[in-house]
Design a protein around this motif. Sequence first.
Motif, PDB file in Angstrom:
ATOM      1  N   GLY A   1     -14.729  89.666  53.169  1.00 59.18           N
ATOM      2  CA  GLY A   1     -15.480  88.843  52.228  1.00 59.18           C
ATOM      3  C   GLY A   1     -14.707  87.679  51.651  1.00 59.18           C
ATOM      4  N   HIS A   2     -13.556  87.344  52.235  1.00 59.22           N
ATOM      5  CA  HIS A   2     -12.764  86.231  51.709  1.00 59.22           C
ATOM      6  C   HIS A   2     -13.397  84.884  52.058  1.00 59.22           C
ATOM      7  CE1 HIS A   2      -8.723  88.615  51.323  1.00 59.22           C
ATOM      8  NE2 HIS A   2      -9.693  89.101  50.596  1.00 59.22           N
ATOM      9  N   CYS A   3     -13.222  83.936  51.157  1.00 60.27           N
ATOM     10  CA  CYS A   3     -13.694  82.568  51.375  1.00 60.27           C
ATOM     11  C   CYS A   3     -12.805  81.902  52.418  1.00 60.27           C
ATOM     12  CB  CYS A   3     -13.616  81.823  50.047  1.00 60.27           C
ATOM     13  SG  CYS A   3     -14.090  80.103  50.103  1.00 60.27           S
ATOM     14  N   SER A   4     -13.402  81.360  53.463  1.00 59.51           N
ATOM     15  CA  SER A   4     -12.627  80.677  54.498  1.00 59.51           C
ATOM     16  C   SER A   4     -12.203  79.296  54.007  1.00 59.51           C
ATOM     17  CB  SER A   4     -13.458  80.541  55.775  1.00 59.51           C
ATOM     18  OG  SER A   4     -14.518  79.617  55.562  1.00 59.51           O
ATOM     19  N   GLN A   5     -11.251  78.672  54.725  1.00 61.30           N
ATOM     20  CA  GLN A   5     -10.851  77.319  54.358  1.00 61.30           C
ATOM     21  C   GLN A   5     -12.007  76.351  54.549  1.00 61.30           C
ATOM     22  OE1 GLN A   5      -7.705  76.604  52.995  1.00 61.30           O
ATOM     23  NE2 GLN A   5      -8.857  74.777  52.426  1.00 61.30           N
ATOM     24  N   GLU A   6     -12.859  76.624  55.529  1.00 62.06           N
ATOM     25  CA  GLU A   6     -14.037  75.776  55.743  1.00 62.06           C
ATOM     26  C   GLU A   6     -14.948  75.774  54.513  1.00 62.06           C
ATOM     27  OE1 GLU A   6     -12.576  76.813  59.843  1.00 62.06           O
ATOM     28  OE2 GLU A   6     -12.813  77.881  57.946  1.00 62.06           O
ATOM     29  N   LEU A   7     -15.175  76.949  53.931  1.00 68.03           N
ATOM     30  CA  LEU A   7     -16.023  77.022  52.744  1.00 68.03           C
ATOM     31  C   LEU A   7     -15.319  76.411  51.537  1.00 68.03           C
ATOM     32  CD1 LEU A   7     -18.550  77.854  51.278  1.00 68.03           C
ATOM     33  CD2 LEU A   7     -17.664  80.200  51.128  1.00 68.03           C
ATOM     34  N   THR A   8     -14.013  76.632  51.423  1.00 64.83           N
ATOM     35  CA  THR A   8     -13.252  76.007  50.337  1.00 64.83           C
ATOM     36  C   THR A   8     -13.383  74.490  50.400  1.00 64.83           C
ATOM     37  OG1 THR A   8     -11.648  77.822  50.357  1.00 64.83           O
ATOM     38  CG2 THR A   8     -10.976  75.789  49.280  1.00 64.83           C
ATOM     39  N   ASN A   9     -13.210  73.924  51.599  1.00 61.98           N
ATOM     40  CA  ASN A   9     -13.328  72.476  51.755  1.00 61.98           C
ATOM     41  C   ASN A   9     -14.752  71.985  51.517  1.00 61.98           C
ATOM     42  OD1 ASN A   9     -10.612  72.215  52.356  1.00 61.98           O
ATOM     43  ND2 ASN A   9     -10.927  72.294  54.571  1.00 61.98           N
ATOM     44  N   LEU A  10     -15.742  72.784  51.888  1.00 60.81           N
ATOM     45  CA  LEU A  10     -17.136  72.426  51.635  1.00 60.81           C
ATOM     46  C   LEU A  10     -17.395  72.339  50.130  1.00 60.81           C
ATOM     47  CD1 LEU A  10     -19.958  71.835  52.803  1.00 60.81           C
ATOM     48  CD2 LEU A  10     -20.365  74.315  52.852  1.00 60.81           C
ATOM     49  N   CYS A  11     -16.830  73.265  49.376  1.00 60.13           N
ATOM     50  CA  CYS A  11     -16.995  73.255  47.920  1.00 60.13           C
ATOM     51  C   CYS A  11     -16.267  72.080  47.279  1.00 60.13           C
ATOM     52  CB  CYS A  11     -16.465  74.557  47.322  1.00 60.13           C
ATOM     53  SG  CYS A  11     -17.443  76.037  47.694  1.00 60.13           S
ATOM     54  N   ILE A  12     -15.048  71.808  47.736  1.00 56.15           N
ATOM     55  CA  ILE A  12     -14.207  70.803  47.082  1.00 56.15           C
ATOM     56  C   ILE A  12     -14.505  69.396  47.583  1.00 56.15           C
ATOM     57  CG2 ILE A  12     -11.821  69.993  46.851  1.00 56.15           C
ATOM     58  CD1 ILE A  12     -10.929  72.887  46.800  1.00 56.15           C
ATOM     59  N   ALA A  13     -14.598  69.235  48.900  1.00 50.45           N
ATOM     60  CA  ALA A  13     -14.704  67.904  49.495  1.00 50.45           C
ATOM     61  C   ALA A  13     -16.069  67.614  50.099  1.00 50.45           C
ATOM     62  CB  ALA A  13     -13.627  67.724  50.566  1.00 50.45           C
ATOM     63  N   GLY A  14     -16.958  68.609  50.155  1.00 48.75           N
ATOM     64  CA  GLY A  14     -18.300  68.387  50.685  1.00 48.75           C
ATOM     65  C   GLY A  14     -18.405  68.434  52.193  1.00 48.75           C
ATOM     66  N   ARG A  15     -17.333  68.806  52.881  1.00 43.89           N
ATOM     67  CA  ARG A  15     -17.325  68.908  54.336  1.00 43.89           C
ATOM     68  C   ARG A  15     -16.648  70.215  54.723  1.00 43.89           C
ATOM     69  NH1 ARG A  15     -20.198  65.541  53.033  1.00 43.89           N
ATOM     70  NH2 ARG A  15     -20.397  63.384  53.769  1.00 43.89           N
ATOM     71  N   ALA A  16     -17.227  70.932  55.701  1.00 43.08           N
ATOM     72  CA  ALA A  16     -16.714  72.249  56.082  1.00 43.08           C
ATOM     73  C   ALA A  16     -15.647  72.127  57.173  1.00 43.08           C
ATOM     74  CB  ALA A  16     -17.861  73.143  56.548  1.00 43.08           C
ATOM     75  N   VAL A  17     -14.712  71.199  56.969  1.00 40.70           N
ATOM     76  CA  VAL A  17     -13.643  71.029  57.954  1.00 40.70           C
ATOM     77  C   VAL A  17     -12.675  72.205  57.861  1.00 40.70           C
ATOM     78  CG1 VAL A  17     -13.845  68.526  58.056  1.00 40.70           C
ATOM     79  CG2 VAL A  17     -12.364  69.568  56.332  1.00 40.70           C
ATOM     80  N   SER A  18     -11.928  72.411  58.942  1.00 31.86           N
ATOM     81  CA  SER A  18     -11.100  73.620  59.054  1.00 31.86           C
ATOM     82  C   SER A  18      -9.681  73.439  58.560  1.00 31.86           C
ATOM     83  CB  SER A  18     -11.061  74.084  60.521  1.00 31.86           C
ATOM     84  OG  SER A  18     -12.363  74.356  61.002  1.00 31.86           O
ATOM     85  N   ASN A  19      -9.301  72.196  58.201  1.00 33.42           N
ATOM     86  CA  ASN A  19      -7.901  71.928  57.885  1.00 33.42           C
ATOM     87  C   ASN A  19      -7.765  71.185  56.565  1.00 33.42           C
ATOM     88  OD1 ASN A  19      -6.748  72.737  60.677  1.00 33.42           O
ATOM     89  ND2 ASN A  19      -8.331  71.239  61.180  1.00 33.42           N
ATOM     90  N   VAL A  20      -6.515  71.127  56.066  1.00 34.09           N
ATOM     91  CA  VAL A  20      -6.263  70.504  54.769  1.00 34.09           C
ATOM     92  C   VAL A  20      -5.442  69.229  54.891  1.00 34.09           C
ATOM     93  CG1 VAL A  20      -6.488  72.622  53.429  1.00 34.09           C
ATOM     94  CG2 VAL A  20      -4.265  72.038  54.444  1.00 34.09           C
ATOM     95  N   PHE A  21      -5.097  68.812  56.118  1.00 36.34           N
ATOM     96  CA  PHE A  21      -4.386  67.548  56.275  1.00 36.34           C
ATOM     97  C   PHE A  21      -5.377  66.385  56.193  1.00 36.34           C
ATOM     98  CE2 PHE A  21      -4.850  69.379  60.653  1.00 36.34           C
ATOM     99  CZ  PHE A  21      -5.827  68.522  61.136  1.00 36.34           C
ATOM    100  N   ASP A  22      -4.853  65.156  56.150  1.00 33.82           N
ATOM    101  CA  ASP A  22      -5.692  63.964  56.070  1.00 33.82           C
ATOM    102  C   ASP A  22      -6.211  63.563  57.449  1.00 33.82           C
ATOM    103  OD1 ASP A  22      -5.100  63.852  53.393  1.00 33.82           O
ATOM    104  OD2 ASP A  22      -3.618  62.243  53.569  1.00 33.82           O
ATOM    105  N   GLY A  23      -7.476  63.146  57.498  1.00 24.45           N
ATOM    106  CA  GLY A  23      -8.029  62.566  58.713  1.00 24.45           C
ATOM    107  C   GLY A  23      -8.148  63.536  59.867  1.00 24.45           C
ATOM    108  N   GLU A  24      -7.933  63.024  61.075  1.00 20.49           N
ATOM    109  CA  GLU A  24      -8.056  63.812  62.299  1.00 20.49           C
ATOM    110  C   GLU A  24      -6.758  63.769  63.091  1.00 20.49           C
ATOM    111  OE1 GLU A  24     -11.355  62.244  64.456  1.00 20.49           O
ATOM    112  OE2 GLU A  24     -12.858  63.105  63.100  1.00 20.49           O
TER     113      GLU A  24
ATOM    114  N   SER B   1     -26.325  72.093  61.356  1.00 24.24           N
ATOM    115  CA  SER B   1     -25.697  71.395  62.473  1.00 24.24           C
ATOM    116  C   SER B   1     -24.495  70.593  61.994  1.00 24.24           C
ATOM    117  CB  SER B   1     -26.712  70.496  63.176  1.00 24.24           C
ATOM    118  OG  SER B   1     -27.222  69.519  62.276  1.00 24.24           O
ATOM    119  N   ALA B   2     -24.607  69.993  60.807  1.00 21.81           N
ATOM    120  CA  ALA B   2     -23.486  69.234  60.256  1.00 21.81           C
ATOM    121  C   ALA B   2     -22.330  70.150  59.892  1.00 21.81           C
ATOM    122  CB  ALA B   2     -23.945  68.437  59.033  1.00 21.81           C
ATOM    123  N   VAL B   3     -22.628  71.317  59.333  1.00 21.34           N
ATOM    124  CA  VAL B   3     -21.576  72.292  59.005  1.00 21.34           C
ATOM    125  C   VAL B   3     -20.826  72.701  60.259  1.00 21.34           C
ATOM    126  CG1 VAL B   3     -21.152  74.650  58.208  1.00 21.34           C
ATOM    127  CG2 VAL B   3     -22.652  73.151  56.895  1.00 21.34           C
TER     128      VAL B   3
END
Length: 332
Positions: free
Chosen positions: A147-170, A129-131
């Motif tokens: 089979g490519h890693c999505s940005q959501e998975l990249t961010n989950l690996c790097i920052a611990g959150r499966a957010v969809s974007n690479v900018f700061d905040g919201e 649910s959090a993801v």
Amino acid sequence: DMSSEDSERAATSRGIAAPEASERRGGPLAAQGAKAGAEAAAVELARRFRALDSRILLAKAATCMLSNAAASPASYVWAEVSEQRAVTCKEFLKPRDLLQWLVNEDALGAVKCPVLSLVCSLALTRGMSAVRGDMDGPGAPLVGVFGHCSQELTNLCIAGRAVSNVFDGEVSFGEGNDCITLRGISAPSEVGFLSALEPLGLCEVGRHLKEPVYPCWVVGSATHYSLAFCDDRRMSQAGGLCSKGGAGAAAEDAAASVAARYIWHFNGRADVARRQPRLRLVELAPGRSAAERPRALTGDDDERLFEEVLRTRWFDSEVVFLTGGPSPPSLN
């Protein structure tokens, strides 16, 4: 104090090609202390890798990613995927217990599907649910087309959150019931991220990823992930060398007095000539003027892509490739 032969053995001990002897000794920049220090640091890094068990390093990396992804109160799930519909889960209350189990059981080496096991473990440790709540759209995939890693998975690996974007905040658009909120990175991450899409004008990576805790950046391109790193913590700080997002024009003016810095790039794929991956030493020197900026990139196959990716972080820096020839490192 290692001989050149010792240095070569140390750097190649983990399957990484060291700079050639001619590259270490020749050329007008070879005698500079900063370059020698950067090369010595790489040799020391290789020596330390050789002295450690790769299973422990991999287990520590997995544990760090799961710790960053864990919700509060935290529990850590390891999901061992042995085949398509066979998943065995173990739950741990402390990261050190997870780490000890991963090492003792060689969980990442013995399982049939180690990458998929890590992906499932990240998703379950974060909580499904959090993801879904992290994502801009709850139906976004972690694993995309081909089979490519999505940005959501990249961010989950790097920052611990499966957010969809690479900018700061919201970022929010609209008002009331019509308001749409897009989520980015909420805090500085331990490891940074640079994108080959930014110099093409397709995204803008925020300061939380450009200025990580440690001077280590995952570099994402359309087909591959590689790594840029150094041992100088100033390079990951605001205004380190010259940071476009740091202090604006003041940072650009001040950067002219800052000495050149050095980073290493590691592609991870084998060099055709040496049949093993190699480290490439890159010099970043401040002082490039706006008039010297090259024409726009033609696409993701433009040979200038790598240096323009670096300039999205170290704005207006002069990029010089000190080892591996004059051609830039590949991001693919």
